[in-house]
Design a protein around this motif. Structure first.
Motif, PDB file in Angstrom:
ATOM      1  N   PRO A  19      -3.764  39.936 -45.705  1.00 13.77           N
ATOM      2  CA  PRO A  19      -5.011  40.664 -45.941  1.00 13.77           C
ATOM      3  C   PRO A  19      -6.276  39.863 -45.684  1.00 13.77           C
ATOM      4  O   PRO A  19      -7.337  40.445 -45.515  1.00 13.77           O
ATOM      5  CB  PRO A  19      -4.936  41.049 -47.418  1.00 13.77           C
ATOM      6  N   PHE A  20      -6.156  38.536 -45.666  1.00 13.65           N
ATOM      7  CA  PHE A  20      -7.360  37.706 -45.603  1.00 13.65           C
ATOM      8  C   PHE A  20      -7.320  36.722 -44.465  1.00 13.65           C
ATOM      9  O   PHE A  20      -6.263  36.354 -43.965  1.00 13.65           O
ATOM     10  CB  PHE A  20      -7.522  36.912 -46.907  1.00 13.65           C
ATOM     11  N   LYS A  21      -8.508  36.264 -44.098  1.00 11.63           N
ATOM     12  CA  LYS A  21      -8.588  35.147 -43.153  1.00 11.63           C
ATOM     13  C   LYS A  21      -8.108  33.890 -43.872  1.00 11.63           C
ATOM     14  O   LYS A  21      -8.160  33.817 -45.097  1.00 11.63           O
ATOM     15  CB  LYS A  21     -10.037  34.930 -42.739  1.00 11.63           C
ATOM     16  N   HIS A  23     -12.832  46.220 -63.081  1.00 10.53           N
ATOM     17  CA  HIS A  23     -13.211  44.825 -62.891  1.00 10.53           C
ATOM     18  C   HIS A  23     -13.915  44.366 -64.161  1.00 10.53           C
ATOM     19  O   HIS A  23     -15.104  44.606 -64.349  1.00 10.53           O
ATOM     20  CB  HIS A  23     -14.133  44.729 -61.669  1.00 10.53           C
ATOM     21  N   HIS A  40     -16.056  30.219 -51.334  1.00  8.48           N
ATOM     22  CA  HIS A  40     -17.039  31.277 -51.115  1.00  8.48           C
ATOM     23  C   HIS A  40     -17.770  31.630 -52.404  1.00  8.48           C
ATOM     24  O   HIS A  40     -18.789  32.308 -52.396  1.00  8.48           O
ATOM     25  CB  HIS A  40     -16.387  32.522 -50.496  1.00  8.48           C
ATOM     26  N   GLU A  88     -15.357  41.179 -39.066  1.00  6.95           N
ATOM     27  CA  GLU A  88     -14.972  40.623 -40.354  1.00  6.95           C
ATOM     28  C   GLU A  88     -13.754  41.337 -40.879  1.00  6.95           C
ATOM     29  O   GLU A  88     -13.544  42.494 -40.614  1.00  6.95           O
ATOM     30  CB  GLU A  88     -16.122  40.796 -41.368  1.00  6.95           C
ATOM     31  N   ASN A  89     -13.008  40.650 -41.625  1.00  5.81           N
ATOM     32  CA  ASN A  89     -11.872  41.272 -42.259  1.00  5.81           C
ATOM     33  C   ASN A  89     -12.389  42.072 -43.455  1.00  5.81           C
ATOM     34  O   ASN A  89     -12.940  41.497 -44.380  1.00  5.81           O
ATOM     35  CB  ASN A  89     -10.907  40.183 -42.724  1.00  5.81           C
ATOM     36  N   LEU A 134     -10.954  43.278 -45.823  1.00  3.72           N
ATOM     37  CA  LEU A 134     -10.326  42.903 -47.080  1.00  3.72           C
ATOM     38  C   LEU A 134     -10.931  41.617 -47.620  1.00  3.72           C
ATOM     39  O   LEU A 134     -10.931  41.382 -48.824  1.00  3.72           O
ATOM     40  CB  LEU A 134      -8.821  42.781 -46.892  1.00  3.72           C
ATOM     41  N   GLN A 135     -11.450  40.787 -46.712  1.00  7.55           N
ATOM     42  CA  GLN A 135     -12.170  39.601 -47.172  1.00  7.55           C
ATOM     43  C   GLN A 135     -13.404  40.049 -47.948  1.00  7.55           C
ATOM     44  O   GLN A 135     -13.777  39.446 -48.948  1.00  7.55           O
ATOM     45  CB  GLN A 135     -12.579  38.750 -45.973  1.00  7.55           C
ATOM     46  N   PHE A 176     -13.577  42.587 -49.740  1.00  8.20           N
ATOM     47  CA  PHE A 176     -13.101  42.967 -51.071  1.00  8.20           C
ATOM     48  C   PHE A 176     -13.267  41.792 -52.026  1.00  8.20           C
ATOM     49  O   PHE A 176     -13.764  41.942 -53.125  1.00  8.20           O
ATOM     50  CB  PHE A 176     -11.629  43.384 -50.976  1.00  8.20           C
ATOM     51  N   LEU A 177     -12.869  40.617 -51.569  1.00  8.42           N
ATOM     52  CA  LEU A 177     -12.988  39.430 -52.409  1.00  8.42           C
ATOM     53  C   LEU A 177     -14.441  39.171 -52.739  1.00  8.42           C
ATOM     54  O   LEU A 177     -14.802  38.948 -53.884  1.00  8.42           O
ATOM     55  CB  LEU A 177     -12.463  38.197 -51.676  1.00  8.42           C
ATOM     56  N   ASN A 178     -15.265  39.203 -51.680  1.00 11.44           N
ATOM     57  CA  ASN A 178     -16.651  38.847 -51.878  1.00 11.44           C
ATOM     58  C   ASN A 178     -17.381  39.876 -52.720  1.00 11.44           C
ATOM     59  O   ASN A 178     -18.089  39.540 -53.653  1.00 11.44           O
ATOM     60  CB  ASN A 178     -17.353  38.708 -50.524  1.00 11.44           C
ATOM     61  N   ASN A 192     -16.284  42.138 -54.758  1.00 14.77           N
ATOM     62  CA  ASN A 192     -15.817  42.354 -56.115  1.00 14.77           C
ATOM     63  C   ASN A 192     -15.744  41.077 -56.916  1.00 14.77           C
ATOM     64  O   ASN A 192     -15.339  41.083 -58.066  1.00 14.77           O
ATOM     65  CB  ASN A 192     -14.451  43.043 -56.100  1.00 14.77           C
TER      66      ASN A 192
END
Lengths: 301, 374, 111
Positions: free
Chosen positions: A87-89, A119, A203, B362-363, B365-366, B368-370, B372
């Motif tokens: 799912p991620f880089k 969340h 990040h 950009e991904n 799903l990446q 999503f991380l950022n 959230n």
């Protein structure tokens, strides 16, 4: 019942790097596989009280691998696999441990639709849960890390797993992620806390994890009912300030913080309606951690 | 050892699956985009209560996700239909959205990607204009892609809704104009079935539903949803095969629309992979475009792997998949046009996307991380 | 325009939650999933439509009875129209003259 702590580092590494290891985290069985040594250390430290699962079924299958190719020699990286999906880089190799945690968050949030997932940090006194929905920078992780070292039980520092039928929260105690300035604050506030390595330049900035207190892991099957919802807001220099927002605003804030609101449809709407109607809801501004924790201490069910 | 496919064929066997088998089955289903379809299949067979708690949670979660997809697909079709109805443009809802709005069994448990609709070729320009006035935007693509879609394909470049972020593909035919099989769009309209409750919204007729699904599966280049699409075809057959004259109509229609090869492959593989009983069809077999034994053998080599869930693929199977990707493109464009297209896509597109810093590279799903902060 | 008859949408089901003494409610469209904050006036409109389809005259007549006397007629009419537009845009309600209305307009709003 075998706990992670009963395995030596060598045994743990061997299992993780060969067929993998399945560990019970809250209601989930997580199959983890990796040849990256720091992950073994992460498990040994953060998950020592957790049960090794012998049953051959796992809810999530996580693999953390170094990519192939010679570019990797210059820039060591790690890729997160959820089963066959990437799912991620890739991230820098030194972020393997937080990558496991972030990736596991992703797995739960995108697949565990038996729960409404908000969340939020969730802590509890007995069976009474306090929900701290998490706007970035609000300070929920700092508060959570502090509260669990002042008598509150950790259910989760990131995701409230809510049963839509009962509005109870299922614990999924895991390492608490804290970052940047909060790290020193918590070190001062709770010197007994067990910290993992500090990792810079992610990040999110500088991050580390705190081990979930043993009492929280021991009570991992004890659900709690949401009694209080507090939207924290850290504001440097401000006095402690409590306000009660209107219900519609709270509702929409919670919608914005619910990972699977869209997926759960009407069930999500009705669950949030119940939460908003059956709990004590406040907005809360603070700057001094001790003051904030003392205020939370006054909460009685 | 029981697998996803064995449960699709014999759902009652779910009661006998071990936890070890469930571990693989759930993963296969998820990788194939069929967790919801499996859930509904097992629910219809009334075996859910015989399944262990852990795998059942995942099946239910898959069902929840798929049911929501269906609601949203229906909602999108409603909105798109209302927009185009004002201009008197009739719409045929295709594929998953079509199954959903017509409430066919093939929609149960299905997840949806894009929404696909068919409009008359003459109305295509108006449809595009009206949709763009109603909140639909052109997706990011190069001038080259734009030309590819308009001149060579059967659709306008995909549209995305500005607030709902749904992707909409508006077709005027189900195959590209340059492809070597040439069905007539008007024939599709002639037999289209109006959806109850709507004045000008249709689904394809029963034979056309199967033929379209078969065409999509066997002409297209992306096979990662192959098993799901094959299962659609199986469910369509199960739903309609008792209708009098079904098989005759299907074969005649394949001839009429010039779609005999995809039908031949579809029937062969629903039988070989999903154990669907197909009667002997002499007119189809005797047809001049019916594939030869040699062709079938070659296709078997490719498809019997490619149509399996993509889980745990070996290297050689990945190569076969690449061959199928090529084949899919070959069937859509004549050879002299094909090579530059693929080369362009492989090299120029990559260069362009690394040069741009647009969101599409950009991904998500990446994000999503950022976003959230998890 | 006076004769335009409004009704609850047949394409989707609207749900809402309201709180006593608060002017804002949350509205949810079951199929599309759209979730928005609406005024108490919108809820009143929906309650009327639950009973039967209405035109604007009927809305005005029913709703003006619940309003404070100080509320001007024109202001109430404007408020009703704007709430109707918002509810229509989210897909909660529809009317029977949509075709004519949209056909005459230059740019149709997002549906």
């Amino acid at each position: 019942m075998t706990l992670i702590s009963s395995l030596s580092t060598t045994q743990l590494y061997r299992q993780l790097s060969n067929n993998g290891l399945t560990i019970e985290i809250g209601p989930f069985s997580i199959h983890a596989c990796s040849t990256i040594e720091s992950l073994t250390e992460h498990f040994k430290l953060m998950y020592s009280d957790y049960r090794v699962v012998t049953e051959p079924f796992a809810d999530f299958h996580i693999n953390l691998k170094r990519p192939n190719g010679f570019r990797h020699l210059l820039y060591p990286q790690v890729i997160f696999y959820s089963d066959i999906e990437k799912p991620f880089k890739p991230l820098p190799l030194n972020q393997t441990n937080p990558f496991f945690e972030w990736g596991l968050n992703w797995c739960i949030a995108t697949m565990a639709h038996q729960y409404l997932i908000i969340h939020a940090a969730v802590v509890a006194k007995g069976q009474n849960a306090l929900l701290l929905p998490g706007h970035p920078g609000a300070g929920k992780s700092t508060l959570c890390a502090a509260l669990i070292h002042r008598g509150w039980r950790l259910l989760s520092d990131e995701m409230a797993l809510i049963d839509p039928l009962t509005c109870s929260v299922t614990p999924v105690p895991r390492p608490v992620s804290i970052k940047n300035a909060s790290i020193d604050v918590i070190k001062g506030f709770a010197p007994e806390a067990v910290f993992g390595p500090v990792i810079k330049d992610t990040h999110k900035g500088t991050v580390t994890h705190i081990k979930a207190p043993e009492s929280s892991t021991q009570q991992k099957t004890d659900k709690a009912i949401i009694r209080w919802v507090v939207f924290p807001e850290y504001h440097s220099g401000s006095m402690l300030e409590i306000s009660r927002p209107n219900h519609a605003q709270v509702f929409m804030d919670l919608v914005g913080q619910t990972f699977n609101f869209g997926t759960l449809g009407l069930t999500a709407f009705q669950t949030l309606e119940n939460i908003v109607n059956q709990t004590d809801i406040m907005k809360f501004r603070y700057s001094v951690l001790e003051e904030a924790i003392d205020w939370f201490d006054t909460f009685q069910p | 050892m029981k697998t996803l496919i064995s449960l699709l064929i014999q759902p009652e066997k779910a009661a006998e699956c071990s936890l070890q088998e469930w571990d693989i089955i759930i993963r296969q289903a998820r990788a194939a985009g069929m967790l919801g379809a499996l859930y509904h299949t097992l629910k219809s067979a009334q075996v859910l209560n015989k399944i262990a708690k852990q795998p059942k949670c995942h099946l239910k979660a898959g069902g929840i996700m798929a049911d929501r997809h269906m609601d949203v697909a229906r909602s999108e079709i409603d909105k798109i239909y209302k927009t185009l109805e004002h201009a008197g443009i009739p719409v045929i809802a295709l594929k998953g959205a079509g199954y959903a709005v017509a409430q066919l069994t093939a929609c149960r448990g299905r997840v949806f990607g894009d929404i696909d609709i068919l409009v008359p070729r003459g109305a295509l320009e108006d449809a595009e204009k009206i949709l763009k006035h109603s909140g639909w935007l052109a997706t990011h693509h190069s001038d080259y892609d734009d030309q590819y879609y308009r001149r060579w394909m059967h659709e306008i470049p995909p549209l995305i809704h500005r607030s709902r972020l749904t992707i909409l593909d508006v077709h005027h035919n189900i195959l590209p104009l340059t492809a070597n099989l040439k069905p007539q769009a008007e024939a599709l309209w002639e037999c289209a079935v109006r959806i109850e409750g709507y004045d000008d919204l249709y689904r394809l007729s029963e034979p056309d539903l199967i033929l379209h699904s078969a065409t999509h599966l066997f002409q297209d280049s992306e096979y990662d949803r192959g098993l799901r699409d094959l299962f659609d075809i199986a469910r369509l057959i199960y739903q309609f095969q008792e209708q009098p004259g079904f098989w005759t109509d299907l074969c005649n229609r394949a001839d009429e629309l010039d779609l005999v090869p995809p039908l031949a492959y579809a029937l062969r593989y629903v039988n070989k992979i999903l154990a669907v009983q197909i009667p002997l069809l002499p007119t189809l077999i005797a047809h001049k475009k019916y594939p030869s034994e040699r062709k079938f053998k070659w296709m078997d080599k490719c498809f019997l792997n490619a149509l399996q869930p993509h889980h745990l693929l070996h290297y050689s199977e990945k190569f076969t998949n690449w061959l199928l990707y090529l084949r899919g493109h070959y069937l859509r464009m004549p050879a002299h046009l094909l090579i530059p297209h693929l080369l362009y896509k492989a090299t120029m597109a990559k260069w362009q996307s690394s040069a741009n810093s647009s969101a599409e590279t950009e991904n998500p799903l990446q994000d999503f991380l950022n976003q959230n902060n998890v | 325009m006076q004769d335009t008859v409004w009704f609850l949408s047949v394409f989707d089901t609207v749900h809402w939650v309201e709180w006593p003494d608060e002017n804002e409610s949350v509205l949810y469209m079951q199929r599309s999933g759209e979730t928005i904050v609406v005024s108490a006036l919108s809820i009143a409109i929906l309650e009327l439509l639950k009973a039967k389809p209405c035109n604007i005259v009927e809305f005005f007549s029913e709703l003006s009875q619940c309003m404070d006397e100080s509320v001007e007629e024109q202001a109430l009419m404007l408020a009703i129209r704007s709430n109707l537009t918002q509810l229509q845009q989210i897909g909660a309600i529809d009317n029977d003259t949509n075709f004519i209305t949209i056909h005459n307009s230059v740019v149709s709003p997002a549906v």
